[in-house]
Design a protein around this motif. Structure first.
Motif, PDB file in Angstrom:
ATOM      1  N   ARG A 163      10.414 -49.730  -0.866  1.00 41.97           N
ATOM      2  CA  ARG A 163       9.179 -48.968  -0.691  1.00 41.97           C
ATOM      3  C   ARG A 163       9.445 -47.707   0.121  1.00 41.97           C
ATOM      4  O   ARG A 163      10.364 -47.669   0.929  1.00 41.97           O
ATOM      5  CB  ARG A 163       8.119 -49.794   0.048  1.00 41.97           C
ATOM      6  N   LYS A 164       8.587 -46.741  -0.070  1.00 37.19           N
ATOM      7  CA  LYS A 164       8.653 -45.543   0.756  1.00 37.19           C
ATOM      8  C   LYS A 164       8.059 -45.817   2.135  1.00 37.19           C
ATOM      9  O   LYS A 164       7.206 -46.700   2.299  1.00 37.19           O
ATOM     10  CB  LYS A 164       7.893 -44.389   0.108  1.00 37.19           C
ATOM     11  N   GLY A 165       8.536 -45.050   3.106  1.00 44.10           N
ATOM     12  CA  GLY A 165       7.906 -45.056   4.408  1.00 44.10           C
ATOM     13  C   GLY A 165       6.712 -44.123   4.401  1.00 44.10           C
ATOM     14  O   GLY A 165       6.526 -43.322   3.483  1.00 44.10           O
ATOM     15  N   ILE A 166       5.880 -44.239   5.437  1.00 45.62           N
ATOM     16  CA  ILE A 166       4.672 -43.423   5.533  1.00 45.62           C
ATOM     17  C   ILE A 166       4.651 -42.706   6.875  1.00 45.62           C
ATOM     18  O   ILE A 166       4.935 -43.314   7.916  1.00 45.62           O
ATOM     19  CB  ILE A 166       3.404 -44.285   5.422  1.00 45.62           C
ATOM     20  N   ALA A 167       4.318 -41.431   6.840  1.00 49.66           N
ATOM     21  CA  ALA A 167       4.129 -40.659   8.067  1.00 49.66           C
ATOM     22  C   ALA A 167       2.810 -39.904   7.983  1.00 49.66           C
ATOM     23  O   ALA A 167       2.352 -39.536   6.893  1.00 49.66           O
ATOM     24  CB  ALA A 167       5.276 -39.687   8.292  1.00 49.66           C
ATOM     25  N   SER A 168       2.203 -39.695   9.131  1.00 48.83           N
ATOM     26  CA  SER A 168       0.963 -38.919   9.220  1.00 48.83           C
ATOM     27  C   SER A 168       1.270 -37.566   9.842  1.00 48.83           C
ATOM     28  O   SER A 168       1.898 -37.491  10.902  1.00 48.83           O
ATOM     29  CB  SER A 168      -0.069 -39.649  10.089  1.00 48.83           C
ATOM     30  N   LEU A 169       0.821 -36.518   9.191  1.00 48.65           N
ATOM     31  CA  LEU A 169       1.001 -35.165   9.706  1.00 48.65           C
ATOM     32  C   LEU A 169      -0.356 -34.566  10.042  1.00 48.65           C
ATOM     33  O   LEU A 169      -1.234 -34.463   9.184  1.00 48.65           O
ATOM     34  CB  LEU A 169       1.707 -34.284   8.665  1.00 48.65           C
ATOM     35  N   ASN A 170      -0.543 -34.197  11.302  1.00 49.76           N
ATOM     36  CA  ASN A 170      -1.750 -33.507  11.751  1.00 49.76           C
ATOM     37  C   ASN A 170      -1.382 -32.095  12.199  1.00 49.76           C
ATOM     38  O   ASN A 170      -0.474 -31.922  13.015  1.00 49.76           O
ATOM     39  CB  ASN A 170      -2.405 -34.257  12.906  1.00 49.76           C
ATOM     40  N   ILE A 171      -2.074 -31.118  11.656  1.00 53.85           N
ATOM     41  CA  ILE A 171      -1.831 -29.713  11.988  1.00 53.85           C
ATOM     42  C   ILE A 171      -3.120 -29.102  12.531  1.00 53.85           C
ATOM     43  O   ILE A 171      -4.209 -29.339  11.986  1.00 53.85           O
ATOM     44  CB  ILE A 171      -1.362 -28.926  10.746  1.00 53.85           C
TER      45      ILE A 171
END
Length: 366
Positions: A163-171
């Motif tokens: 599975r892919k990993g997940i990251a959250s990006l906040n700008i």
């Protein structure tokens, strides 16, 4: 699928465990599953957002799943469990209350075969990113020789090997307020944010299999004021830590170069789940099991993250997608295929026996 397992599936599906409930409520409502594990000789307790059941001593053969769903309180009453021919429906019937029932059935078979050294983890915050239960998974991963995860299988019986990993990006883009009719007075944060969104989106297809998708964008105060603030959220999926590192390198370049004068930009990039890797030891075990079964199951790489990834991070061979096969997950059309139960059960038990043998051989060598 025996009547007792269908009845357990119906009870689970008709028990609301949605994202709008606190974890303690979901644990209370699903205590009956923990009680069933007690009947099989497990010592059961609660840890961070999870029921944990242990039988014997480590290193453990570990089985995991989640009991929460993406549906709001009241959905089970509005759309209760139904079964027509081979197709079961209801909130979370495949993702993954059907998998939870299969897990319990595997435990029963393992008990009959006198398999010991078992660990079961059933969390209630997976659909929220496993923020609390991650600690529980990582703790027990250090004591595991394998991990079988009972997320739903594919409609044609596919297993999830990686599975892919997940990251959250906040700008956050800051500008300068001004009268909307006088462009020179202000610095438009929305316009600057739009440039950055387009640049980020253009990275798709250029950093391995990594994907970045801006999914939320908020800015502006009133129709006649130049916006001085805009926030962007992006969903990031990646297959390796190297992909994520390369993405952040490009991200730094994008946020540091502003098209609109007097704007500035900051960001935070947070890994929510690591990628789940397909490890050699699981490959070898699957080949042996396929030979024993006289059939093969297709393996797939999923872009969706799940809790099995917490185990491969610690070098634990892991396989996912062992739950009931189905489709249309997270929607009102979600369904599970009941006739997939028997084959999934046998596959999971064979895998446990394979890793139990390897565990015994390793103890002898030591």
């Amino acid at each position: 699928m025996d009547k007792k397992w269908l009845e357990l599936l119906e009870r689970l599906v008709n028990t609301d465990t949605g994202f709008d409930l606190d974890n303690s409520t979901k644990l209370e409502r699903t205590q009956f599953i923990a009680d069933i594990l007690k009947d099989y000789g497990f010592q059961v307790h609660r840890e961070s957002a999870a029921h944990v059941a242990l039988k014997g001593k480590p290193p453990y053969l570990t089985l995991i799943g989640h009991l929460d769903t993406v549906f709001k309180e009241g959905e089970a009453s509005r759309r209760p469990f139904t079964l027509q021919d081979n197709v079961a429906r209801g909130p979370g019937v495949a993702d993954m209350k059907g998998g939870a029932v299969l897990l319990v059935a595997v435990v029963e078979e393992a008990t009959k075969k006198n398999l010991d050294g078992l660990c079961v983890i059933l969390n209630v915050d997976e659909e929220l990113g496993s923020k609390e239960s991650r600690e529980t998974f990582e703790k027990h991963a250090k004591e595991s020789v394998c991990c079988l995860s009972f997320e739903p299988g594919g409609i044609h019986g596919e297993l999830v090997a990686s599975r892919k990993g997940i990251a959250s990006l906040n700008i956050e883009v800051k500008g300068v307020k001004g009268h909307a009719s006088r462009l020179e007075e202000g610095a438009n944060a929305i316009v600057e944010a739009s440039h950055k969104v387009c640049e980020l989106y253009s990275l798709n297809g250029h950093i391995g299999s990594l994907t970045v998708n801006p999914t939320i964008m908020n800015g502006g105060e009133k129709s006649n004021i130049t916006p001085d603030l805009c926030r962007i959220y992006c969903d990031v999926r990646f297959s390796s830590t190297q992909e994520l590192k390369e993405f952040e390198k490009r991200l730094v370049e994008i946020v540091s170069e502003n098209r609109i004068e007097r704007t500035s930009c900051t960001y935070s990039l947070t890994e929510r789940r690591p990628p789940m890797l397909f490890m050699d030891e699981m490959k070898y075990a699957l080949e042996k099991v396929f030979q024993n079964l006289g059939r093969r199951f297709e393996l797939e790489h999923s872009s969706g993250g799940a809790d099995g990834a917490f185990f491969t991070t610690f070098g634990v061979p892991t396989l996912d997608g062992l739950g009931l096969c189905g489709g249309r997950f997270h929607s009102e059309e979600e369904f599970a295929l009941i006739d997939s139960f028997k084959d999934r059960l046998r596959l999971a038990v064979e895998l446990l026996e394979c890793f139990d043998q390897r565990r015994s051989e390793k103890k002898v060598r030591e």
